[in-house]
Design an enzyme around this catalytic site. Structure first.
Site, PDB file in Angstrom:
ATOM      1  N   LYS A  22       0.845  -1.209   0.000  1.00 19.60           N
ATOM      2  CA  LYS A  22       0.000   0.000   0.000  1.00 19.60           C
ATOM      3  C   LYS A  22       0.879   1.257   0.000  1.00 19.60           C
ATOM      4  O   LYS A  22       0.661   2.180  -0.780  1.00 19.60           O
ATOM      5  CB  LYS A  22      -0.878   0.009   1.241  1.00 19.60           C
ATOM      6  CG  LYS A  22      -1.569   1.334   1.517  1.00 19.60           C
ATOM      7  CD  LYS A  22      -2.461   1.306   2.742  1.00 19.60           C
ATOM      8  CE  LYS A  22      -1.741   1.516   4.024  1.00 19.60           C
ATOM      9  NZ  LYS A  22      -1.433   2.920   4.366  1.00 19.60           N
ATOM     10  N   ASN A  23       1.901   1.265   0.848  1.00 17.31           N
ATOM     11  CA  ASN A  23       2.687   2.491   1.024  1.00 17.31           C
ATOM     12  C   ASN A  23       3.713   2.713  -0.071  1.00 17.31           C
ATOM     13  O   ASN A  23       4.409   3.733  -0.079  1.00 17.31           O
ATOM     14  CB  ASN A  23       3.346   2.504   2.410  1.00 17.31           C
ATOM     15  CG  ASN A  23       2.295   2.694   3.496  1.00 17.31           C
ATOM     16  OD1 ASN A  23       1.127   2.965   3.193  1.00 17.31           O
ATOM     17  ND2 ASN A  23       2.677   2.512   4.737  1.00 17.31           N
ATOM     18  N   ARG A 101      -4.599  10.930   4.497  1.00 17.75           N
ATOM     19  CA  ARG A 101      -3.586  11.970   4.536  1.00 17.75           C
ATOM     20  C   ARG A 101      -2.518  11.761   3.474  1.00 17.75           C
ATOM     21  O   ARG A 101      -1.834  12.711   3.078  1.00 17.75           O
ATOM     22  CB  ARG A 101      -2.955  12.064   5.901  1.00 17.75           C
ATOM     23  CG  ARG A 101      -2.429  10.734   6.431  1.00 17.75           C
ATOM     24  CD  ARG A 101      -1.635  10.968   7.683  1.00 17.75           C
ATOM     25  NE  ARG A 101      -0.378  11.619   7.349  1.00 17.75           N
ATOM     26  CZ  ARG A 101      -0.153  12.921   7.421  1.00 17.75           C
ATOM     27  NH1 ARG A 101      -1.109  13.725   7.784  1.00 17.75           N
ATOM     28  NH2 ARG A 101       1.009  13.418   7.100  1.00 17.75           N
ATOM     29  N   CYS A 125      -4.721  12.550  12.570  1.00 16.31           N
ATOM     30  CA  CYS A 125      -5.445  11.285  12.562  1.00 16.31           C
ATOM     31  C   CYS A 125      -5.230  10.667  13.940  1.00 16.31           C
ATOM     32  O   CYS A 125      -4.610  11.259  14.822  1.00 16.31           O
ATOM     33  CB  CYS A 125      -4.941  10.369  11.454  1.00 16.31           C
ATOM     34  SG  CYS A 125      -3.297   9.747  11.777  1.00 16.31           S
ATOM     35  N   PRO A 131       1.880  16.748  10.962  1.00 13.71           N
ATOM     36  CA  PRO A 131       2.026  17.961  10.145  1.00 13.71           C
ATOM     37  C   PRO A 131       2.725  17.661   8.825  1.00 13.71           C
ATOM     38  O   PRO A 131       3.251  16.557   8.623  1.00 13.71           O
ATOM     39  CB  PRO A 131       2.881  18.858  11.027  1.00 13.71           C
ATOM     40  CG  PRO A 131       3.595  17.947  11.944  1.00 13.71           C
ATOM     41  CD  PRO A 131       2.715  16.753  12.152  1.00 13.71           C
ATOM     42  N   VAL A 132       2.724  18.657   7.943  1.00 15.79           N
ATOM     43  CA  VAL A 132       3.395  18.499   6.644  1.00 15.79           C
ATOM     44  C   VAL A 132       4.425  19.608   6.445  1.00 15.79           C
ATOM     45  O   VAL A 132       4.802  19.918   5.317  1.00 15.79           O
ATOM     46  CB  VAL A 132       2.375  18.491   5.485  1.00 15.79           C
ATOM     47  CG1 VAL A 132       1.518  17.232   5.512  1.00 15.79           C
ATOM     48  CG2 VAL A 132       1.509  19.749   5.511  1.00 15.79           C
ATOM     49  N   ASP A 133       4.926  20.150   7.565  1.00 13.38           N
ATOM     50  CA  ASP A 133       5.856  21.281   7.464  1.00 13.38           C
ATOM     51  C   ASP A 133       7.112  20.932   6.678  1.00 13.38           C
ATOM     52  O   ASP A 133       7.640  21.768   5.923  1.00 13.38           O
ATOM     53  CB  ASP A 133       6.215  21.806   8.853  1.00 13.38           C
ATOM     54  CG  ASP A 133       6.727  20.703   9.769  1.00 13.38           C
ATOM     55  OD1 ASP A 133       6.141  19.610   9.784  1.00 13.38           O
ATOM     56  OD2 ASP A 133       7.731  20.919  10.457  1.00 13.38           O
ATOM     57  N   LEU A 134       7.585  19.705   6.777  1.00 15.13           N
ATOM     58  CA  LEU A 134       8.811  19.339   6.043  1.00 15.13           C
ATOM     59  C   LEU A 134       8.551  19.303   4.533  1.00 15.13           C
ATOM     60  O   LEU A 134       9.426  19.656   3.724  1.00 15.13           O
ATOM     61  CB  LEU A 134       9.346  17.999   6.515  1.00 15.13           C
ATOM     62  CG  LEU A 134       9.716  17.908   7.999  1.00 15.13           C
ATOM     63  CD1 LEU A 134      10.391  16.583   8.296  1.00 15.13           C
ATOM     64  CD2 LEU A 134      10.605  19.073   8.427  1.00 15.13           C
ATOM     65  N   ILE A 335       8.403   7.262  16.668  1.00 17.00           N
ATOM     66  CA  ILE A 335       8.047   7.973  15.439  1.00 17.00           C
ATOM     67  C   ILE A 335       6.790   8.826  15.611  1.00 17.00           C
ATOM     68  O   ILE A 335       6.757   9.996  15.242  1.00 17.00           O
ATOM     69  CB  ILE A 335       7.842   6.974  14.268  1.00 17.00           C
ATOM     70  CG1 ILE A 335       9.050   6.057  14.091  1.00 17.00           C
ATOM     71  CG2 ILE A 335       7.502   7.733  12.984  1.00 17.00           C
ATOM     72  CD1 ILE A 335      10.298   6.728  13.577  1.00 17.00           C
TER      73      ILE A 335
HETATM   74  C1  EPZ Z   1       4.370   7.099   6.067  1.00 16.96           C
HETATM   75  O1  EPZ Z   1       3.603   8.125   6.652  1.00 16.96           O
HETATM   76  C2  EPZ Z   1       3.462   5.877   6.028  1.00 16.96           C
HETATM   77  N1  EPZ Z   1       2.311   6.148   5.189  1.00 16.96           N
HETATM   78  C3  EPZ Z   1       2.997   5.531   7.445  1.00 16.96           C
HETATM   79  O2  EPZ Z   1       2.201   4.348   7.379  1.00 16.96           O
HETATM   80  C4  EPZ Z   1       4.233   5.247   8.292  1.00 16.96           C
HETATM   81  O3  EPZ Z   1       3.834   4.991   9.626  1.00 16.96           O
HETATM   82  C5  EPZ Z   1       5.185   6.453   8.262  1.00 16.96           C
HETATM   83  O4  EPZ Z   1       5.518   6.783   6.887  1.00 16.96           O
HETATM   84  C6  EPZ Z   1       6.490   6.176   9.005  1.00 16.96           C
HETATM   85  O5  EPZ Z   1       7.129   5.073   8.439  1.00 16.96           O
HETATM   86  C7  EPZ Z   1       2.448   6.054   3.829  1.00 16.96           C
HETATM   87  O6  EPZ Z   1       3.513   5.752   3.324  1.00 16.96           O
HETATM   88  C8  EPZ Z   1       1.229   6.331   3.016  1.00 16.96           C
HETATM   89  P1  EPZ Z   1       6.504  10.437   8.109  1.00 16.96           P
HETATM   90  P2  EPZ Z   1       4.185   9.654   6.665  1.00 16.96           P
HETATM   91  O7  EPZ Z   1       6.426  11.679   7.314  1.00 16.96           O
HETATM   92  O8  EPZ Z   1       4.961   9.874   5.434  1.00 16.96           O
HETATM   93  C9  EPZ Z   1       6.462  13.746  11.502  1.00 16.96           C
HETATM   94  C10 EPZ Z   1       0.315   3.006   7.752  1.00 16.96           C
HETATM   95  O9  EPZ Z   1      -0.071   2.487   8.800  1.00 16.96           O
HETATM   96  N2  EPZ Z   1       6.384  14.696  10.395  1.00 16.96           N
HETATM   97  O10 EPZ Z   1       7.682   9.517   7.924  1.00 16.96           O
HETATM   98  O11 EPZ Z   1       3.062  10.550   6.976  1.00 16.96           O
HETATM   99  C11 EPZ Z   1       5.230  12.847  11.600  1.00 16.96           C
HETATM  100  O12 EPZ Z   1       4.215  13.473  12.364  1.00 16.96           O
HETATM  101  C12 EPZ Z   1       0.819   4.429   7.760  1.00 16.96           C
HETATM  102  O13 EPZ Z   1       0.391   2.426   6.640  1.00 16.96           O
HETATM  103  C13 EPZ Z   1       6.474  16.061  10.667  1.00 16.96           C
HETATM  104  O14 EPZ Z   1       6.593  16.468  11.812  1.00 16.96           O
HETATM  105  O15 EPZ Z   1       5.177   9.584   7.912  1.00 16.96           O
HETATM  106  C14 EPZ Z   1       5.782  11.632  12.308  1.00 16.96           C
HETATM  107  O16 EPZ Z   1       5.835  11.871  13.704  1.00 16.96           O
HETATM  108  C15 EPZ Z   1       0.607   5.094   9.121  1.00 16.96           C
HETATM  109  N3  EPZ Z   1       6.430  16.952   9.642  1.00 16.96           N
HETATM  110  C16 EPZ Z   1       7.205  11.529  11.756  1.00 16.96           C
HETATM  111  O17 EPZ Z   1       7.526  12.839  11.244  1.00 16.96           O
HETATM  112  C17 EPZ Z   1       6.302  16.537   8.323  1.00 16.96           C
HETATM  113  O18 EPZ Z   1       6.294  17.391   7.421  1.00 16.96           O
HETATM  114  C18 EPZ Z   1       7.360  10.528  10.609  1.00 16.96           C
HETATM  115  O19 EPZ Z   1       6.349  10.829   9.669  1.00 16.96           O
HETATM  116  C19 EPZ Z   1       6.221  15.153   8.067  1.00 16.96           C
HETATM  117  C20 EPZ Z   1       6.267  14.255   9.109  1.00 16.96           C
END
Ligand code: EPZ
Length: 426
Positions: A22-23, A101, A125, A131-134, A335
């Protein structure tokens, strides 16, 4: 709302076919926006998240064709053809983005292709504010102007994106994927530093390269992209879902069963299988995939980390397995800030778990009992199913739409291995 009823105590035996990831599928579908030629994606899983993103892409102007493939072992997958002659809308509306998201992954491609995007902020969620700040800071480093207005991100790059250096303060899978897609069409060189190394990122880079992108370093923490003027179509096989494979491996261990996971690969699951082997589970690569069996499970400590560390998406599942172990385990989630929603539900089944901030002390027992429980998020809900397989008596899991987002035909796959499980439509 559908529910799932499970009567525990049955050993899982036989085979389970692992679907496409899926991811990996979600960012790969968003990559279809980057070209006016056809991107063909094969081995796509039958999941509601895939359907949700399909609806969003169609309203951006993607013509989507789909055909089912029935393989000789009875496994069904889908092949999508995505063709985007023109982007007909650069807006990703709230009512679609709030459902999933990962929709934010259209942001980079839209700005790269059209120089503009209006994408709803995804909102949080169950597992965190997310957030999406990065994502936004990375686009700014590539010359985009970013505004936030009424819950939407407005991103503008009328002269096109410029290559730049993006240094992530911490690893983000989605931000790495969004910026990788944006950089593919930017002018000049982009360096993504402290990039995510997940196999799903590498799979995206492999597909973009087949489309004509010039990418070095995917799978390491520094990815360098030389932008090109346009990308062409390609055909790409989505990698197997390591999280689905890990989930079923933990279900087999919790039931003390013996199952071959067809299509699973050990190379993207080293840390996961190392932890399971330390817990006494037997793991062996076979010609068709990975064989998993267990007669007994001991407690082990687990800490989630970015790849190649232990994946956060398997934290709830291994906790359910460890709740049936001999001995204690410390499970630490580094995480997400709120990814223990499964703990109170597991405790209703008799699990002995104490939370201390981001760590959970799990004291295993063989006396879990069935109960009526509530699914809260995708991975929490499947951890309840794992515990239910080992529990005495009946468990009913409510709100199984969470499950359907990430697990295709879960009750069929488990029933085929001997589980006493059925979906109950209410
Ligand atoms: C991806 O989410 C996956 N989803 C998630 O799987 C997975 O848990 C996550 O990566 C970590 O491996 C998909 O690939 C569709 P991140 P993503 O950006 O990209 C913070 C599932 O169960 N963050 O690596 O959203 C964030 O809040 C899902 O299949 C910021 O602060 O995860 C988190 O604490 C759940 N600012 C951490 O970083 C940002 O701009 C890692 O998030 C982006 C993220």
């Amino acid at each position: 709302m559908d529910r799932i009823r499970i009567r525990g105590g049955r050993r899982l035996t036989g085979t389970i076919r692992i679907a496409g990831a899926k991811n990996a599928a979600l960012p790969l579908m968003a990559a279809g926006l980057l070209t006016d030629e056809t991107l063909e994606l094969r081995n796509l899983p039958l999941l509601s998240d895939i359907d949700t993103l399909s609806n969003l892409l169609v309203q951006h102007g993607v013509t989507l064709t789909m055909r089912s493939v029935n393989e000789e072992d009875g496994h069904r997958s889908r092949v999508f053809g995505l063709t985007t002659p023109d982007i007909t809308s650069t807006t990703a509306p709230y009512d679609l983005v709030r459902k999933m998201r990962a929709s934010v992954l259209v942001l980079g491609p839209l700005v790269a292709r059209c120089g503009f995007a209006k994408v709803s902020l995804p909102g949080g969620c169950a597992i965190g504010t997310r957030p999406v700040d990065l994502h936004l800071k990375g686009l700014q480093a590539m010359g985009a102007e970013i505004e936030l207005e009424s819950g939407y991100v407005l991103a503008r790059a009328p002269q096109g994106l410029q290559g730049g250096e993006v240094v992530f303060p911490f690893v983000s899978v989605g931000a790495t994927e969004n910026l990788l897609m944006a950089a593919a069409l930017a002018k000049g060189e982009t360096r993504l530093v402290n990039a995510a190394r997940e196999p799903e990122v590498t799979d995206l880079a492999r597909c973009l390269t087949a489309m004509g992108a010039q990418i070095e370093g995917a799978g390491t923490d520094v990815i360098t992209v030389q932008g090109v003027d346009r990308l062409r179509g390609a055909a790409h096989d989505v990698i197997a879902d390591r999280i689905e494979a890990g989930t079923y491996a933990m279900a087999v261990a919790a039931s003390r069963g013996e199952v071959e996971l067809i299509g699973a690969r050990t190379d993207s699951m080293t840390t996961v299988f190392d932890h399971m082997a330390e817990a006494g589970v037997r793991i062996a690569q076979t010609e068709r995939g990975v064989a998993v069996s267990a007669d007994w499970v001991r407690g082990v400590d687990v800490m989630t980390e970015p790849f190649p560390g232990f994946p956060t998406d398997l934290q709830a599942q291994i906790m359910a397995m460890l709740a049936t172990a001999d001995g204690a385990s410390m499970v630490t989630e580094t995480i997400f800030e709120n990814r223990f929603m499964h703990v109170p539900e597991l405790m209703r089944m008799g699990a002995n778990i104490n939370l201390h901030g981001r760590s959970a002390m799990v004291r295993g027992s063989q006396d879990l009992t069935g109960a009526e429980v509530m699914a809260t998020d995708l991975r929490a809900s499947v951890s309840l199913v794992i515990a239910a397989l080992a529990a005495k008596g009946d468990t009913v899991v409510n709100r199984v739409y969470h499950l359907d987002r990430g697990y295709e035909r879960l009750e069929e796959k488990l029933a085929a291995c001997g589980a006493d499980i059925e979906r109950v439509s209410s």
